[in-house]
Design an enzyme around this catalytic site. Structure first.
Site, PDB file in Angstrom:
ATOM      1  N   TYR A   1      -6.893   0.870  16.004  1.00  0.00           N
ATOM      2  CA  TYR A   1      -7.976   0.354  15.139  1.00  0.00           C
ATOM      3  C   TYR A   1      -7.952  -1.174  15.128  1.00  0.00           C
ATOM      4  O   TYR A   1      -8.980  -1.840  15.270  1.00  0.00           O
ATOM      5  CB  TYR A   1      -7.754   0.913  13.736  1.00  0.00           C
ATOM      6  CG  TYR A   1      -8.835   0.658  12.734  1.00  0.00           C
ATOM      7  CD1 TYR A   1      -9.839   1.600  12.512  1.00  0.00           C
ATOM      8  CD2 TYR A   1      -8.863  -0.503  11.977  1.00  0.00           C
ATOM      9  CE1 TYR A   1     -10.825   1.374  11.570  1.00  0.00           C
ATOM     10  CE2 TYR A   1      -9.845  -0.739  11.039  1.00  0.00           C
ATOM     11  CZ  TYR A   1     -10.822   0.207  10.833  1.00  0.00           C
ATOM     12  OH  TYR A   1     -11.804  -0.011   9.895  1.00  0.00           O
TER      13      TYR A   1
ATOM     14  N   HIS B   1     -18.560  -3.695   1.769  1.00  0.00           N
ATOM     15  CA  HIS B   1     -18.881  -3.969   3.176  1.00  0.00           C
ATOM     16  C   HIS B   1     -20.201  -3.283   3.493  1.00  0.00           C
ATOM     17  O   HIS B   1     -20.377  -2.103   3.187  1.00  0.00           O
ATOM     18  CB  HIS B   1     -17.744  -3.413   4.047  1.00  0.00           C
ATOM     19  CG  HIS B   1     -17.929  -3.592   5.510  1.00  0.00           C
ATOM     20  ND1 HIS B   1     -18.640  -4.625   6.058  1.00  0.00           N
ATOM     21  CD2 HIS B   1     -17.482  -2.850   6.565  1.00  0.00           C
ATOM     22  CE1 HIS B   1     -18.615  -4.522   7.379  1.00  0.00           C
ATOM     23  NE2 HIS B   1     -17.929  -3.448   7.715  1.00  0.00           N
TER      24      HIS B   1
ATOM     25  N   GLU C   1     -21.678  -2.668   6.503  1.00  0.00           N
ATOM     26  CA  GLU C   1     -21.928  -1.987   7.776  1.00  0.00           C
ATOM     27  C   GLU C   1     -22.421  -0.562   7.488  1.00  0.00           C
ATOM     28  O   GLU C   1     -22.064   0.053   6.474  1.00  0.00           O
ATOM     29  CB  GLU C   1     -20.669  -1.989   8.663  1.00  0.00           C
ATOM     30  CG  GLU C   1     -21.028  -1.622  10.101  1.00  0.00           C
ATOM     31  CD  GLU C   1     -19.937  -1.928  11.125  1.00  0.00           C
ATOM     32  OE1 GLU C   1     -18.846  -2.430  10.759  1.00  0.00           O
ATOM     33  OE2 GLU C   1     -20.193  -1.648  12.324  1.00  0.00           O
TER      34      GLU C   1
ATOM     35  N   ASP D   1     -21.839   2.400   8.300  1.00  0.00           N
ATOM     36  CA  ASP D   1     -20.984   3.541   7.987  1.00  0.00           C
ATOM     37  C   ASP D   1     -20.530   3.539   6.533  1.00  0.00           C
ATOM     38  O   ASP D   1     -19.929   4.528   6.077  1.00  0.00           O
ATOM     39  CB  ASP D   1     -19.780   3.626   8.944  1.00  0.00           C
ATOM     40  CG  ASP D   1     -19.027   2.327   9.097  1.00  0.00           C
ATOM     41  OD1 ASP D   1     -19.640   1.258   8.962  1.00  0.00           O
ATOM     42  OD2 ASP D   1     -17.814   2.368   9.362  1.00  0.00           O
TER      43      ASP D   1
ATOM     44  N   HIS E   1     -20.193   3.504  17.647  1.00  0.00           N
ATOM     45  CA  HIS E   1     -20.886   2.382  18.302  1.00  0.00           C
ATOM     46  C   HIS E   1     -20.193   1.920  19.598  1.00  0.00           C
ATOM     47  O   HIS E   1     -19.946   0.749  19.830  1.00  0.00           O
ATOM     48  CB  HIS E   1     -21.178   1.205  17.354  1.00  0.00           C
ATOM     49  CG  HIS E   1     -20.016   0.588  16.613  1.00  0.00           C
ATOM     50  ND1 HIS E   1     -18.848   0.194  17.212  1.00  0.00           N
ATOM     51  CD2 HIS E   1     -19.893   0.261  15.302  1.00  0.00           C
ATOM     52  CE1 HIS E   1     -18.060  -0.335  16.304  1.00  0.00           C
ATOM     53  NE2 HIS E   1     -18.652  -0.301  15.143  1.00  0.00           N
TER      54      HIS E   1
ATOM     55  N   HIS F   1     -11.579   3.883   5.965  1.00  0.00           N
ATOM     56  CA  HIS F   1     -11.421   4.910   7.006  1.00  0.00           C
ATOM     57  C   HIS F   1      -9.988   5.433   6.983  1.00  0.00           C
ATOM     58  O   HIS F   1      -9.033   4.657   6.835  1.00  0.00           O
ATOM     59  CB  HIS F   1     -11.663   4.332   8.408  1.00  0.00           C
ATOM     60  CG  HIS F   1     -13.063   3.854   8.644  1.00  0.00           C
ATOM     61  ND1 HIS F   1     -14.125   4.703   8.786  1.00  0.00           N
ATOM     62  CD2 HIS F   1     -13.555   2.600   8.777  1.00  0.00           C
ATOM     63  CE1 HIS F   1     -15.228   3.993   9.002  1.00  0.00           C
ATOM     64  NE2 HIS F   1     -14.911   2.712   8.995  1.00  0.00           N
TER      65      HIS F   1
ATOM     66  N   HIS G   1     -14.113  -7.481   8.514  1.00  0.00           N
ATOM     67  CA  HIS G   1     -14.411  -8.015   9.829  1.00  0.00           C
ATOM     68  C   HIS G   1     -15.869  -8.439   9.975  1.00  0.00           C
ATOM     69  O   HIS G   1     -16.325  -8.773  11.072  1.00  0.00           O
ATOM     70  CB  HIS G   1     -14.048  -6.968  10.911  1.00  0.00           C
ATOM     71  CG  HIS G   1     -14.961  -5.775  10.931  1.00  0.00           C
ATOM     72  ND1 HIS G   1     -15.696  -5.462  12.043  1.00  0.00           N
ATOM     73  CD2 HIS G   1     -15.312  -4.861  10.005  1.00  0.00           C
ATOM     74  CE1 HIS G   1     -16.424  -4.385  11.810  1.00  0.00           C
ATOM     75  NE2 HIS G   1     -16.204  -4.003  10.582  1.00  0.00           N
TER      76      HIS G   1
ATOM     77  N   ASP H   1     -12.723  -1.915   5.529  1.00  0.00           N
ATOM     78  CA  ASP H   1     -12.252  -1.504   6.853  1.00  0.00           C
ATOM     79  C   ASP H   1     -10.787  -1.882   7.135  1.00  0.00           C
ATOM     80  O   ASP H   1     -10.102  -1.221   7.919  1.00  0.00           O
ATOM     81  CB  ASP H   1     -13.104  -2.163   7.945  1.00  0.00           C
ATOM     82  CG  ASP H   1     -14.404  -1.420   8.194  1.00  0.00           C
ATOM     83  OD1 ASP H   1     -14.497  -0.238   7.853  1.00  0.00           O
ATOM     84  OD2 ASP H   1     -15.325  -2.035   8.750  1.00  0.00           O
TER      85      ASP H   1
HETATM   86 FE1  FEO Z   1     -17.185  -2.330   9.565  1.00  0.00          FE
HETATM   87 FE2  FEO Z   1     -16.227   0.878   8.910  1.00  0.00          FE
HETATM   88  O1  FEO Z   1     -17.445  -0.524   9.159  1.00  0.00           O
END
Ligand code: FEO
Length: 405
Positions: free
Chosen positions: A196, A78, A80, A82, A24, A229, A145, A164
């Site tokens: 990150y 989370h 999001e 991904d 993104h 991640h 986040h 995350d």
């Molecule tokens: Fe906030 Fe890895 O997505």
């Protein structure tokens, strides 16, 4: 792909995205992973899913351990895309699974999926779910986040699944930090953590401090941190927490980043004496040209250094577009604990340097005033002014840095 056992009966069942570079808009030159985890117990429980185009990969990993139709619970830490955008794929395989999610998360998934037939259970900090020999404890982490974010602590395994937070954008064939430190290097891993944090978590320093303290005050034992991640923290799980705490408290190197762009090289020429002046004061310096570097790299360099000089030509009475883009990105990250200044050049009428100082003021950053702005090409006297400004800037950076030592 096969699931990888990270603790007895707990498996990584994620996906490695080697080629991704644009996340993104955040450039990630080393790819990333989407980590999710499977706990095999009386009630088989999946923690998080993966990005939609990796659903098959994760399902294959799960299938290497158990029949996915046997999944009893799905925890969404989370929402999001991904991590949650293949939720419907898993629910298609295990339609009776119970979903556990925060209230804010529930409000998001109902916008993305038809959840009317799903059993969605809202959880909050302190709630526990016993799934057999393991008990999951949920810890909300709003704005770390996203508003919905939470972590899941697996009690008996002393495992914190941290979504995350504590992640890194690294695609690797190994899954653990201590393996990477052997085949890669500790310095590369630290760099990935800082990158990150700078690009994702910079705005949330005060929250990070209070949430890490709250987790520590819970008195829970953690011997592994599994983020969504990158690598899983097995070797020294406390180390990444310490890194986060230090960054949240404003940790930076006693150094200066010069971040600039240029039209016909006048602004670029000025970086030479600026850097020399900074160096002659014994302060390290790094120079980043915006159109030649990913924005995320410039942000990381900004974040690593205590001081930053931003340089821009004036184009059509405005700041140069790439510099405006950088400043917009930076303003959104709400930087703190840094000291800044500006320089630049113009042909007919100036204005970029004044605009930059206006931006710094809005961001409430400490500034060193009187940045150099030159017409057309810097004269030898103006080059000397740049050198002197570099020295003055470095002195003030050193002084400002003392409060963080
Ligand atoms: Fe906030 Fe890895 O997505």
């Amino acid at each position: 792909m096969k699931g990888i056992e990270i603790k007895p009966d707990i498996y990584w069942v994620g996906a490695i995205d080697w080629p991704v570079r644009d996340f993104h808009g955040y450039v990630i030159p080393k790819g990333t992973t989407y980590n999710n985890y499977l706990i095999v117990d009386d009630e088989i429980t999946l923690i998080d899913t993966v990005k939609y185009n990796f659903a098959e990969v994760s399902i294959q990993c799960v299938s290497s351990v158990i029949d996915p139709s046997k999944i009893k619970n799905i925890v969404i830490n989370h929402v999001e895309n991904d991590h949650a955008s293949s939720l419907d794929r898993f629910m298609a395989l295990a339609p009776d699974a119970h979903i556990y999610i925060t209230e804010r998360g529930r409000q998001v998934i109902e916008r993305f999926f038809d959840i009317s037939r799903w059993d969605v259970n809202v959880v909050k900090t302190g709630d526990e779910l016993k799934i057999g020999k393991h008990t999951l404890r949920f810890i909300e982490t709003p704005m770390l986040h996203w508003p919905d974010s939470m972590m899941t602590y697996v009690k008996q395994a002393r495992l914190l699944i941290s979504q995350d937070v504590f992640g890194q954008h690294l695609a690797t064939s190994v899954r653990f930090d201590d393996e990477f430190a052997t085949c890669g290097s500790r310095a590369h891993l630290d760099e990935a953590v800082i990158d990150y944090y700078a690009n994702i978590l910079m705005p949330f320093g005060p929250l990070i401090k209070s949430k890490i303290k709250a987790i520590q005050d819970m008195g829970i034992e953690i011997d592994m941190i599994a983020p969504d991640h990158g690598l899983i923290w097995r070797g020294e799980p406390g180390r990444v927490m310490d890194m986060y705490m230090a960054m949240a408290k404003g940790k930076a190197d006693l150094s200066v980043s010069i971040i600039y762009d240029t039209m016909w090289k006048s602004t670029e020429i000025m970086t030479g004496p600026l850097m020399q002046g900074i160096k002659d004061e014994g302060v390290d310096c790094k120079v980043v040209k915006l159109r030649n570097s990913p924005m995320s790299e410039a942000i990381t360099e900004f974040w690593k250094s205590r001081g930053c000089l931003v340089g821009s030509p004036t184009l059509n009475n405005e700041v140069f577009p790439s510099v405006a883009q950088f400043m917009t990105y930076l303003r959104g990250l709400r930087p703190k604990d840094r000291i800044v200044g500006a320089f630049g050049s113009y042909g007919w009428g100036g204005g970029a340097v004044k605009w930059l100082y206006g931006q710094f003021s809005e961001m409430k950053l400490e500034v060193v005033e009187d940045g150099v702005e030159v017409k057309y090409k810097p004269s030898s006297e103006e080059m000397q002014n740049c050198y002197e400004y570099g020295r003055q800037f470095a002195k003030q950076v050193r002084e400002y840095h003392k409060q963080y030592e």
